[in-house]
Design a protein around this motif. Structure first.
Motif, PDB file in Angstrom:
ATOM      1  N   VAL A 139      75.412 -13.755 -22.299  1.00  0.00           N
ATOM      2  CA  VAL A 139      75.290 -15.189 -22.056  1.00  0.00           C
ATOM      3  C   VAL A 139      74.503 -15.826 -23.200  1.00  0.00           C
ATOM      4  CG1 VAL A 139      74.696 -16.959 -20.359  1.00  0.00           C
ATOM      5  CG2 VAL A 139      75.316 -14.659 -19.602  1.00  0.00           C
ATOM      6  N   MET A 140      75.176 -15.958 -24.323  1.00  0.00           N
ATOM      7  CA  MET A 140      74.578 -16.530 -25.526  1.00  0.00           C
ATOM      8  C   MET A 140      75.664 -17.293 -26.285  1.00  0.00           C
ATOM      9  SD  MET A 140      72.217 -13.268 -26.670  1.00  0.00           S
ATOM     10  CE  MET A 140      70.839 -14.150 -27.395  1.00  0.00           C
ATOM     11  N   GLY A 141      75.223 -18.281 -27.090  1.00  0.00           N
ATOM     12  CA  GLY A 141      76.182 -19.146 -27.773  1.00  0.00           C
ATOM     13  C   GLY A 141      76.287 -18.859 -29.257  1.00  0.00           C
ATOM     14  N   ARG A 142      77.357 -19.377 -29.861  1.00  0.00           N
ATOM     15  CA  ARG A 142      77.597 -19.199 -31.295  1.00  0.00           C
ATOM     16  C   ARG A 142      76.660 -20.044 -32.146  1.00  0.00           C
ATOM     17  NH1 ARG A 142      82.666 -20.476 -29.505  1.00  0.00           N
ATOM     18  NH2 ARG A 142      82.494 -22.485 -30.580  1.00  0.00           N
ATOM     19  N   GLU A 143      76.138 -21.131 -31.576  1.00  0.00           N
ATOM     20  CA  GLU A 143      75.430 -22.116 -32.399  1.00  0.00           C
ATOM     21  C   GLU A 143      74.141 -21.576 -33.008  1.00  0.00           C
ATOM     22  OE1 GLU A 143      73.389 -21.841 -28.781  1.00  0.00           O
ATOM     23  OE2 GLU A 143      75.545 -22.182 -29.062  1.00  0.00           O
ATOM     24  N   GLY A 144      73.435 -20.676 -32.301  1.00  0.00           N
ATOM     25  CA  GLY A 144      72.211 -20.111 -32.854  1.00  0.00           C
ATOM     26  C   GLY A 144      72.463 -19.362 -34.160  1.00  0.00           C
ATOM     27  N   GLY A 179      75.557 -25.764 -39.757  1.00  0.00           N
ATOM     28  CA  GLY A 179      75.834 -24.665 -38.832  1.00  0.00           C
ATOM     29  C   GLY A 179      76.061 -25.139 -37.415  1.00  0.00           C
ATOM     30  N   LEU A 180      75.281 -26.140 -36.974  1.00  0.00           N
ATOM     31  CA  LEU A 180      75.505 -26.705 -35.639  1.00  0.00           C
ATOM     32  C   LEU A 180      76.843 -27.424 -35.585  1.00  0.00           C
ATOM     33  CD1 LEU A 180      74.585 -27.345 -32.795  1.00  0.00           C
ATOM     34  CD2 LEU A 180      73.305 -29.291 -33.691  1.00  0.00           C
ATOM     35  N   SER A 181      77.161 -28.156 -36.644  1.00  0.00           N
ATOM     36  CA  SER A 181      78.451 -28.847 -36.710  1.00  0.00           C
ATOM     37  C   SER A 181      79.602 -27.854 -36.663  1.00  0.00           C
ATOM     38  CB  SER A 181      78.518 -29.683 -37.989  1.00  0.00           C
ATOM     39  OG  SER A 181      79.750 -30.355 -38.100  1.00  0.00           O
ATOM     40  N   THR A 186      80.572 -31.068 -33.813  1.00  0.00           N
ATOM     41  CA  THR A 186      79.848 -32.284 -33.428  1.00  0.00           C
ATOM     42  C   THR A 186      78.994 -32.766 -34.607  1.00  0.00           C
ATOM     43  OG1 THR A 186      78.109 -30.852 -32.517  1.00  0.00           O
ATOM     44  CG2 THR A 186      79.767 -31.708 -30.975  1.00  0.00           C
ATOM     45  N   PRO A 187      79.584 -33.430 -35.581  1.00  0.00           N
ATOM     46  CA  PRO A 187      78.839 -33.799 -36.793  1.00  0.00           C
ATOM     47  C   PRO A 187      77.671 -34.758 -36.561  1.00  0.00           C
ATOM     48  CG  PRO A 187      81.047 -34.777 -36.787  1.00  0.00           C
ATOM     49  CD  PRO A 187      81.010 -33.778 -35.677  1.00  0.00           C
TER      50      PRO A 187
END
Length: 450
Positions: A139-144, A179-181, A186-187
């Protein structure tokens, strides 16, 4: 009649030209390097997305071959997740300890000069171990990982082109935002994230913010070439909530403000639990964590994973409302367990899923007690996404923009602002601290003890 122009005027003109040309070259170089950072981050982020999906689908495809077997149908998911998690943590600890967790706190530490960046080892280790962790169903996301890798790419560009320390920090920030984008497509939220989350370390200026914006822009273009120009979450478009319903969103914000403090507190407790155990016990704990997550995923897939399946299931759920709150509490536990293991991965995506679940549950009861308002529960789900993020990370503008860009529901801007602002103020007044500040302080304290 011949005009004679004083020589000093030519000298003044020369100085004037030089004064304008030097900043122009400086600006072009900075923006060019930022765009290069965004390009590389967009490519790495897209490849990371592809690899995570490929590993996740391969694992599920292999397990499904045994879904009729009474033992293997739950044993294989448990064992595969446990082994993949263990391998990911082992690689991190052996080769790049700073690659564990989300990495946002590492970027903030690098910007303030308290943490070093070793991009040569971080980039491959974060990529490989992140694919193993998220691909296993944790349960972890790609964004990190993409934020962390993006910041390291910015540092790499700075080293290669030998920029100043100020420009280096600008490129690190630009890479992190890119990286977040790249992770969420979500720019706008990515730019606001750099402004809000890194406000204590990032030196603001007209051109430094423009550099961040250009890096985010290029990364978003790369991602959209692969994903297309669609929101990351496939959600219905909701009509604007009536103004008389706004007090309900204030109540929702209060709930999420309290929840944000509790989430941060128990996340730190989980991290301390894993770090206090000795090597042999820690290994068993990691294997047990992976086994539990894998087993849960085999009997109820929506309890695990980054949250994509959970969001889709929740928005389409027509059964008992109680299942939403049950799933909410289970995913709180699996999120804390997953992050506490020390494996690479983000908490943004899991928090978005948690906000959706609690928001939907709240929205269903609003319809029960206030039927004349005729509010769709999904409206509260969108508000919940941004509220939990803001209460935990303490970045309200990012939370608002993230929710709007992910769902393409700008009509909900007023409920979002009220819910997010209330959650943020509540968490602040109750003494809560931003999660990444807590994580960075924890790392620095651990380093001093060592």
């Amino acid at each position: 009649m011949k005009l004679s122009i004083p020589k000093k005027s030519f000298q003044f003109s020369s100085r004037l030209n030089k004064a304008f040309l030097m900043p122009a070259r400086y600006i072009i170089m900075l923006l060019g390097l930022s765009m290069l950072t965004g390009l590389l981050t967009g490519i790495i982020g897209t490849l990371f997305h592809i690899c995570v999906d490929a590993v996740f689908q391969w694992r599920n495809g292999f397990i499904q071959q045994f879904n009729q077997h009474p033992i293997l149908q739950w044993l294989l998911p448990a064992v595969s997740t446990a082994l993949m998690l263990y391998l990911a943590v082992l690689i991190v600890r052996r080769f790049a300890p700073e690659a564990g967790g989300s990495g946002v706190q590492e970027i903030e530490g690098a910007l303030e000069g308290s943490r070093d960046i070793h991009w040569q080892r971080l980039l491959p280790i974060k990529f490989i171990s992140g694919v193993l962790t998220i691909g296993s169903g944790m349960v972890m996301g790609r964004e990190g990982p993409t934020i962390h890798m993006g910041g390291n790419i910015g540092h790499m560009i700075s080293v290669i082109f030998k920029t100043s320390s100020d420009n280096r920090n600008t490129l690190i920030t630009a890479g992190a935002a890119a990286g977040l984008s790249a992770a969420f497509n979500t720019p706008l939220a990515a730019i606001l994230f750099a402004v809000e989350e890194m406000r204590a370390q990032f030196k603001y200026g007209t051109y430094s913010v423009q550099a961040v914006a250009m890096a985010v822009f290029v990364a978003a273009v790369v991602v959209r070439l692969y994903m297309g120009q669609v929101p990351a979450i496939n959600m219905s478009h909701f009509a604007a909530a009536p103004l008389k319903s706004l007090p309900l969103f204030l109540i929702l914000g209060l709930i999420f403000g309290i929840l944000g403090i509790l989430f941060n507190r128990y996340l730190i407790i989980g991290l301390d639990l894993f770090s206090r155990n000795r090597s042999s016990n820690n290994t068993l704990l990691i294997l047990l964590t992976g086994g539990v997550i894998g087993y849960l995923g085999s009997i109820w897939p929506e309890t695990t994973g980054s949250g994509d399946l959970t969001l889709l299931w929740a928005m389409q759920h027509t059964g008992a409302i109680s299942l939403l709150i049950v799933l909410f509490f289970i995913r709180i536990g699996t999120t804390i367990l997953s992050y506490s293991s020390g494996a690479p991965g983000g908490i943004f995506a899991p928090m978005l899923a948690l906000g959706t679940l609690l928001g939907l549950w709240f929205g269903h009861y609003v319809n029960v007690y206030f039927p004349t308002l005729n509010l769709q529960p999904g409206i509260f789900a969108v508000a919940g996404m941004g509220a939990l993020f803001a209460a935990t990370v303490r970045a309200p503008l990012t939370g608002i923009a993230l929710s709007i860009e992910l769902t393409n529901n700008y009509t909900l801007i007023l409920p979002l602002i009220l819910t997010v602002a209330t959650a943020t103020v509540t968490a602040e007044l109750l003494g809560g601290k931003p999660i990444y500040s807590i994580l960075l302080q924890r790392i620095l304290k651990r380093d001093k003890q060592l």
